[in-house]
Design an enzyme around this catalytic site. Structure first.
Site, PDB file in Angstrom:
ATOM      1  N   GLU A 161       0.630  -1.505   0.085  1.00 50.49           N
ATOM      2  CA  GLU A 161      -0.055   0.091   0.019  1.00 50.49           C
ATOM      3  C   GLU A 161       1.024   1.235   0.209  1.00 50.49           C
ATOM      4  OE1 GLU A 161      -2.776  -0.657   3.361  1.00 50.49           O
ATOM      5  OE2 GLU A 161      -3.429  -2.520   2.461  1.00 50.49           O
ATOM      6  N   GLU A 266      -6.167 -10.664  -1.438  1.00 51.46           N
ATOM      7  CA  GLU A 266      -6.758 -10.399  -0.165  1.00 51.46           C
ATOM      8  C   GLU A 266      -8.392 -10.357  -0.433  1.00 51.46           C
ATOM      9  OE1 GLU A 266      -5.269  -7.291   2.303  1.00 51.46           O
ATOM     10  OE2 GLU A 266      -3.524  -7.794   1.553  1.00 51.46           O
TER      11      GLU A 266
HETATM   12  O1  9MR Z   1      -7.423  -8.489   8.321  1.00 48.94           O
HETATM   13  C1  9MR Z   1      -6.502  -7.890   9.010  1.00 48.94           C
HETATM   14  C2  9MR Z   1      -6.954  -7.297  10.241  1.00 48.94           C
HETATM   15  O2  9MR Z   1      -7.237  -8.475  11.097  1.00 48.94           O
HETATM   16  C3  9MR Z   1      -6.231  -6.263  10.902  1.00 48.94           C
HETATM   17  O3  9MR Z   1      -6.933  -5.609  11.873  1.00 48.94           O
HETATM   18  C4  9MR Z   1      -6.037  -5.172   9.977  1.00 48.94           C
HETATM   19  C5  9MR Z   1      -5.244  -4.114  10.521  1.00 48.94           C
HETATM   20  O4  9MR Z   1      -4.354  -3.086   9.905  1.00 48.94           O
HETATM   21  O5  9MR Z   1      -5.354  -5.544   8.735  1.00 48.94           O
HETATM   22  C6  9MR Z   1      -6.171  -6.453   8.074  1.00 48.94           C
HETATM   23  O6  9MR Z   1      -5.440  -7.006   6.868  1.00 48.94           O
HETATM   24  C7  9MR Z   1      -5.039  -5.977   5.849  1.00 48.94           C
HETATM   25  C8  9MR Z   1      -3.754  -6.347   5.202  1.00 48.94           C
HETATM   26  O7  9MR Z   1      -3.026  -6.670   6.314  1.00 48.94           O
HETATM   27  C9  9MR Z   1      -3.587  -5.427   4.362  1.00 48.94           C
HETATM   28  N1  9MR Z   1      -4.616  -5.083   3.347  1.00 48.94           N
HETATM   29  C10 9MR Z   1      -5.883  -4.670   3.830  1.00 48.94           C
HETATM   30  C11 9MR Z   1      -6.118  -5.777   5.025  1.00 48.94           C
HETATM   31  C12 9MR Z   1      -7.416  -5.372   5.562  1.00 48.94           C
HETATM   32  O8  9MR Z   1      -7.560  -4.365   6.378  1.00 48.94           O
END
Ligand code: 9MR
Length: 375
Positions: A161, A266
């Protein structure tokens, strides 16, 4: 008489044959079997799953998927909480799980502005560190983590990102201190630590035309400098009506055109109304809970359910159509109850974004995908 006897014998043998042949057992083709010649089918797993505590999910993971990625346990705040201290307990469990089950293991993620260890970019007074110090910290972080799992973790989300929806660089601490140079540096450090590992750039909202162009520019720059980048990860956090398949497809093709592979990293699709349009996965965006935006706490109405399954199937049809450029499709969670969508961008909603429901049963789309992939 003679003919009647022959007829009777034939009839008897036919009947006998019928009785003897065992009833045809329906061979159950699983998702990973159906897709085995197309692309890897992966899933993000949490720490309860990696440790084997969530047995219902583990059953689904092992039966249906052949690739895993760590949902949270390799993010810097977890794995590297203090400058001189790494915590590998959860990450080790995750990698062990993947190896025990013979899965393709992806590490997520080396450099990301979010869930970043608070010490990473600042000094003791909270001021930004110098470019030299940040380089050293990044190098240490990446070398230590990638080095520890060398040969075991097959691919890394090196950079997560870093590009905004308008195609510009995100003004993260990394960018403020090092400028755009921090991105090639991260890829260089990762390659030094494990020359055989695949290296990826991963981001959301990739169907936005400006973001598509920004990511294409970035990949081309990395390639021009001779750095290794194997694939672009399109996160694929979908909404019911956004993005269009056409824009999504354009991004897949534009990334592949640069010479890298494409991965859907994802995948999930909210079934709920969104408080704002064109939302990506910006974790800092949060909205207050109201009942109108949590309309299905007890289950999706049949027509919504059908629309969800059909649209998810359409995306898989698109992935299958371009199986030559796609190396992996990974869903962001096992069953609906696990999904981050239940608490983002509004805390405490009941969402239905994944391929398996709250009882860990496959949704209709799972069979639709299997049929499409095996026809
Ligand atoms: O699924 C993840 C969630 O459990 C966390 O709280 C969150 C915090 O940043 O991150 C989520 O995963 C993210 C991923 O690492 C990067 N892309 C977006 C995902 C959804 O937020």
């Amino acid at each position: 008489m003679k003919y009647r006897t022959i007829f009777a014998v034939m009839l008897a043998s036919l009947l006998l044959a019928g009785c003897h042949s065992a009833p045809k057992q329906e061979e159950k083709i699983t998702l990973k079997d159906a897709l085995k010649d197309k692309f890897l089918i992966g899933v993000a797993i949490n720490t309860d799953q990696a440790a084997g505590r969530d047995t219902a999910s583990v059953r689904v993971i092992v039966e249906n998927f052949n690739a895993v990625v760590a949902e949270n346990c390799m993010k810097s705040e977890v794995i590297h909480p203090e400058e001189d201290r790494y915590d590998f307990i959860l990450a080790d469990q995750f990698v062990d799980f993947g190896e025990r089950n013979d899965m393709y293991i992806t590490g997520h993620t080396l450099i990301w502005h979010s869930q970043l260890s608070p010490w990473f970019c600042v000094d003791e007074e909270g001021n930004n560190v110098s470019p030299e110090v940040l380089k050293e910290r990044m190098q240490n972080h990446i070398h230590t983590i990638v080095g520890r799992y060398k040969g075991r973790i097959k691919g890394w989300d090196v950079m997560n990102e870093a590009i905004e929806d308008d195609g510009s660089y995100r003004q993260s601490k990394f960018y403020q201190i090092l400028g755009e140079e921090y991105i090639p540096l991260a890829f260089q450090y990762a390659h030094e630590a494990d020359p055989d590992a695949e290296l990826y750039y991963n981001d959301y909202s990739m169907a936005h035309p400006e973001k598509r162009e920004g990511v294409v520019r970035l990949v081309n720059q990395l390639k021009e400098r001779g750095l290794r980048i194997d694939a672009v990860g399109i996160q694929g956090h979908l909404q019911k009506d956004f993005p269009t398949l056409e824009e999504f497809e354009k991004s897949m093709l534009a990334f592949a055109e640069t010479g890298v592979k494409v991965m859907i990293t994802e995948l999930d699709m909210t079934a709920l109304p969104s408080p704002f349009r064109n939302v990506g996965a910006e974790v800092s965006a949060n909205f207050e809970y109201t009942q109108e935006i949590d309309p299905y706490p007890h289950g999706l109405p049949a027509e919504m359910d059908k629309a969800w399954n059909d649209r998810m199937n359409d995306f898989f049809k698109l992935f299958l159509k371009h199986a030559d450029i796609i190396t992996r499709v990974t869903v962001w969670g096992v069953a609906d109850e696990d999904s981050w969508r239940n608490y983002w961008p509004v805390e405490g909603r009941t969402d239905y974004p994944l391929l398996f429901d709250r009882d860990h049963q496959p949704k209709p789309v799972v069979n639709m995908i299997i049929e499409e992939a095996t026809k």
